[in-house]
Structures are given as structure tokens and as C-alpha cells.
Scaffold this active site. Structure first.
Site, mmCIF file in Angstrom:
data_model
loop_
_atom_site.group_PDB
_atom_site.id
_atom_site.type_symbol
_atom_site.label_atom_id
_atom_site.label_comp_id
_atom_site.label_asym_id
_atom_site.label_seq_id
_atom_site.Cartn_x
_atom_site.Cartn_y
_atom_site.Cartn_z
ATOM 1 N N SER A 47 19.810 5.130 -14.939
ATOM 2 C CA SER A 47 18.853 4.554 -14.033
ATOM 3 C C SER A 47 17.993 3.443 -14.630
ATOM 4 C CB SER A 47 17.940 5.661 -13.485
ATOM 5 O OG SER A 47 17.164 6.234 -14.508
ATOM 6 N N LYS A 91 9.832 0.414 -17.793
ATOM 7 C CA LYS A 91 10.508 1.002 -16.630
ATOM 8 C C LYS A 91 9.450 1.414 -15.601
ATOM 9 C CE LYS A 91 14.066 4.467 -15.462
ATOM 10 N NZ LYS A 91 14.921 5.564 -15.961
ATOM 11 N N SER A 107 20.118 8.062 -18.783
ATOM 12 C CA SER A 107 19.585 6.830 -18.189
ATOM 13 C C SER A 107 19.087 5.766 -19.150
ATOM 14 C CB SER A 107 18.462 7.171 -17.221
ATOM 15 O OG SER A 107 19.016 7.556 -15.991
HETATM 16 N N1 GLN Z 1 22.674 9.407 -13.694
HETATM 17 C C1 GLN Z 1 22.012 10.655 -13.876
HETATM 18 C C2 GLN Z 1 21.392 11.095 -12.564
HETATM 19 O O1 GLN Z 1 21.635 10.474 -11.616
HETATM 20 C C3 GLN Z 1 20.986 10.549 -14.967
HETATM 21 C C4 GLN Z 1 19.724 9.923 -14.519
HETATM 22 C C5 GLN Z 1 18.681 9.862 -15.591
HETATM 23 O O2 GLN Z 1 18.941 10.073 -16.775
HETATM 24 N N2 GLN Z 1 17.468 9.619 -15.166
HETATM 25 O O3 GLN Z 1 20.679 12.056 -12.482
#
Ligand code: GLN
Length: 452
Positions: free
Chosen positions: A133, A58, A157
Site C-alpha cells: 500500500s 505516507k 506494504s
Molecule cells: N497488501 C496487503 C493487504 O492488502 C498488505 C497491506 C499492508 O501491508 N498494509 O492487506
């Protein structure tokens, strides 16, 4: 077969499929081939099971000499001068990073659509989002571009994109894996973890990532078990809870049905499965968006146009450098989080928002502690829905935020959570979420392996 053969085949496969999937921001062709050649020359020992295996990273995990963007214009040309601890650990295991994967900008989002660079497609249906994400990390593995990837999980995410792409994703216990070199979003919630096509691979890679790191004061100084040692022991006698708050309104009926089927499977395998309650978990989303945004507003202060990252070419004064660089370098979702966080931390609102959120976070954690006194594991859907069309959340951040209602409580409590495939709804994969006790990833793998 040599490591070079494997890396070549992987790079070919990435090139063939990348136009369709769009998972990669940067491909690490030259260095990956050089590393493979060195490995082939030195020879691979029998017990180095991961040596020569390609892995995707990532793009919020820093890699020495390899561009690391966090999918932001702010870091479009950022070449780190050191490796994250997880990258050093991967090298020690002989794994070969073949590229950097697309994601929501600074990991803020759940569809990978907030990336500055490109859109990533769901591996099962390219008209659907890959989740986020870590959308690139999940789609690349599911599309067979790479066998394994690293993601990061602050509020879901790793698990949600794993679920949307029908693969296995593990967010370990907070502290299990060093965050040194992970570009910080919300430091009290972030964890790195592996995404793989099956449970056994996941357990192997997790082991390689773990270990105490003096460079991360929150990294746990605990022995790292062999997560595969008891993986085949089954679930006979295991006590599994199903939080009723996670099965109610808002869960797509086919998703609920897939989880009910999983419950039956676990019963038939000899586990006890019972309903439990986590009453405070229902406040998770509200608490998370205050805490995560507050921490993000602080962490992202370092992007000031001075030290590193984007600097506006039009800036004339010092104030211009700060304001214009940040205005041009950050996308709209990142700005929204910074404003929300700055507001919650400001004097006059701190007690009502940030402090209160911390108190409710403790209540959520206590709910889990109470239930884990009696149960070995909890299960639920990973996400209320399967993957959906692009563009759904454009003007409606609150609806987007609510989608993480099932994954966020796990981060707030610091416990491990994982997603494994458990069926299909309308041709798209459904994920089953497993939640475990602190540092008890081994039992989760055991239960996941029995289901697979
Ligand atoms: N979708 C969540 C957010 O927008 C989680 C994101 C994540 O786990 N990095 O914060």
C-alpha cells in the site's frame, strides 16, 4: 548549500514530475520552507547528518496541522492536532516533511489503486502499478522526487512497493518503532519504516525513527544500536537460509533467476547459503486475512460520523449518521475487510476462524524461531512477480491477496524484513527480501550493504 536550497529544489522537482508520477496527496510547501529557514538561521551541527533532508510521509501517519487522509474519503478533510511519535523524532533529527504520500485506502491493498484520491504510477514504467500500500512512498523516492520516505507495513506494504520500484525498504521488528499516530489497520502487525535509494541512508533514517515510546505499549524498551556501525563488515561466515516454500510454484521464472544470482553473489562473498523449510508459512495468507481483517473491523469502528471524519450530509437519524457516513466514506476494499473481520469475530465463528488463525500464527512464528537457531538471515524474492498493469485485481480480491504470500509471514512472526534491488525482469526491478532475527536489523543492513 542551505536547507532552504534543498527544500526549494525538492519542491520544484516534485512539481515537475508530479503529473507523471502522482505520488502526493498533499504538498507541505509553506511549512517545509519555514522549517528550513529556521534551521538555516540556527545553524546545522556537523554530526546532525539528517538535518535539512526532505522526507515524504505516507498519509496514514498523522501530522499536526497537515491534512492526513489515509487515502480515504472518510478523512478527506482531517487535520490532526498532534504529531505521530515518528514525526517528532524526524523533527528532532532536523528532517523536513515536504508532503503526504498516496497509498491504498487505510493501507488495504497492494497496488495503491484503492486510494480515494488518485492513481500513482510505477517510477520505471508508468503503465505499471507502483505496488502498495505504500505506493506513493516508493514511487516518489524512485522517481527522485524525494530522497527518503516513510511507509507502513502490515503484510508487505513497505517491501513490495520498494521491490516494484527498485529501491530499499525496511519493515523493522514489531515494537522497534512507535505506532503512536499511525492510523491503525491491524495493530498486532503494523510497523512504520523507511524507504530510500540506498542501504546506508536507510540505516541512518531507521536509527532516527526508533526508540521506546511510553505512548505505545507495544514499543520495545531496548537500546537502539547504530545500524551503520558494522555495515561494511561483509558477509564472510554468515549463515543464510533460503526457505524452499518461497522459491517454488507461482514465482515468475525471471524473478527466481534473479534471486538465484543473488545467492551466488552471497556465496562468492563468503556466506554459506543453504535451503531451509518453513512449512507453516504457506498458510500465512489465510491466517493474515482473518487476523488483519478482524483487527481492522475493530480499529475502524471509530469512524462513525460522530467523532471526526466524514458525516453524510443526507443523514436524518442517528442510525443514518452511522450507516450512511460509513457507506459513503469507505471504499469497497475497506468494506470487504470490515465484513470479513466482523464475520471472523462473531460468536459461532470466532473459534473456527479468529482463534484458529491465532494458533496457526504461533506455528508460523515457531518455524522462524527454529530456523533462526541455525541461520543468521533468510532470503527470498520479495514478491512473486515484478510490477504489473493497472486494473488486474479489480474483480478478483483472492488473487490480489495471494500476491503477498512471501511478505506476510514476516509480519505474523514480528521479525524484521527488508527489500533491496537484485536485478531486472523484462526491464522492471526485482526485489530480494532479507528476513532477520527479532531486533537484528543490523545484520540485515550488513548483508544488504555487501550486496549493493
Ligand atoms: N497488501 C496487503 C493487504 O492488502 C498488505 C497491506 C499492508 O501491508 N498494509 O492487506
Amino acid at each position: 548549500i542551505t536547507a532552504t536550497d534543498i527544500v526549494r529544489a525538492t519542491l520544484d522537482r516534485i512539481k515537475e514530475t508530479e503529473d507523471t508520477i502522482g505520488a502526493f496527496i498533499t504538498i507541505n510547501e509553506e511549512k517545509a520552507l519555514a522549517q528550513a529557514a529556521r534551521l538555516d538561521e540556527s545553524g546545522i551541527s556537523e554530526d546532525a547528518v539528517l538535518a535539512g533532508i526532505p522526507i515524504g510521509i505516507k498519509d496514514n501517519i498523522v501530522t499536526n496541522g497537515l491534512r492526513t487522509t489515509a487515502a480515504s474519503r472518510m478523512l478527506e478533510n482531517f487535520e490532526p492536532i498532534y504529531d505521530a511519535t515518528v514525526i517528532e523524532n524526524l523533527y528532532a533529527a532536523g528532517m523536513i516533511p515536504v508532503g503526504k504520500l498516496n497509498m491504498d485506502e487505510f493501507a488495504m491493498g497492494g497496488t495503491t489503486e484503492t486510494s480515494y484520491f488518485k492513481q500513482t504510477k510505477n517510477a520505471w514504467d508508468t503503465s505499471k502499478v507502483p505496488g502498495g500500500s505504500s505506493g506513493g512512498s516508493a514511487a516518489a523516492v524512485a522517481a527522485g522526487q524525494i530522497p527518503v520516505s516513510l511507509g507502513s507495513d502490515t503484510g508487505g506494504s513497505i517491501r513490495q512497493p520498494a521491490s516494484f520500484n527498485g529501491i530499499v525498504g525496511m519493515k523493522p521488528t514489531y515494537g522497534r518503532i512507535s505506532r503512536y499516530g499511525l492510523i491503525a489497520f491491524a495493530s498486532s502487525l503494523d510497523q512504520i519504516g523507511p524507504l530510500t535509494r540506498n542501504v546506508f541512508d536507510n540505516a541512518l533514517v531507521l536509527k532516527a525513527l526508533c526508540g521506546h515510546d511510553p505512548k505505545d505499549s507495544t514499543s520495545a524498551n531496548l537500546p537502539v544500536p547504530d545500524f551503520t556501525a558494522n555495515i561494511a563488515e561483509g558477509v564472510k561466515g554468515l549463515k543464510i537460509g533460503v526457505p524452499k516454500e518461497f522459491m517454488g510454484e507461482g514465482i515468475q521464472p525471471e524473478v527466481r533467476q534473479a534471486v538465484l544470482n543473488a545467492i551466488e553473489t552471497y556465496r562468492s562473498l563468503g556466506a554459506t547459503v543453504e535451503e531451509v523449510s518453513l512449512p507453516n508459512a504457506t498458510y500465512g495468507v489465510e491466517v493474515y486475512y482473518i487476523i488483519a481483517s478482524s483487527e481492522a473491523s475493530s480499529n475502524l469502528q471509530r469512524f462513525d460520523g460522530i467523532r471526526y471524519g466524514y458525516r453524510s450530509p443526507e443523514a436524518k437519524t442517528l442510525d443514518d449518521v452511522y450507516v450512511m457516513s460509513r457507506s459513503e466514506g469507505f471504499g469497497p476494499e475497506v468494506k470487504r475487510r470490515i465484513m470479513l473481520g466482523t464475520f471472523s469475530l462473531s460468536s459461532g465463528y470466532y473459534d473456527a476462524y479468529f482463534k484458529k488463525a491465532g494458533q496457526v500464527r504461533t506455528l508460523i512464528k515457531e518455524d522462524f524461531d527454529r530456523v533462526f537457531n541455525e541461520y543468521d538471515l533468510l532470503i527470498s524474492p520479495t514478491s512473486p512477480t515484478v510490477a504489473f498493469d493497472f486494473g488486474q485485481d479489480a474483480d478478483d480480491p483472492v488473487t490480489a491477496y495471494m500476491r503477498d504470500i512471501l511478505t506476510i509471514p514476516v509480519n505474523l512472526a514480528g521479525i524484521p524484513g527488508m527489500s533491496i534491488p537484485c536485478g531486472f525482469a523484462g526491464g522492471l526491478p526485482v526485489g530480494l527480501q532479507l528476513m532477520g532475527k527479532h531486533f537484528d536489523e543490523a545484520t540485515m543492513y550488513q548483508a544488504a550493504y555487501a550486496f549493493e
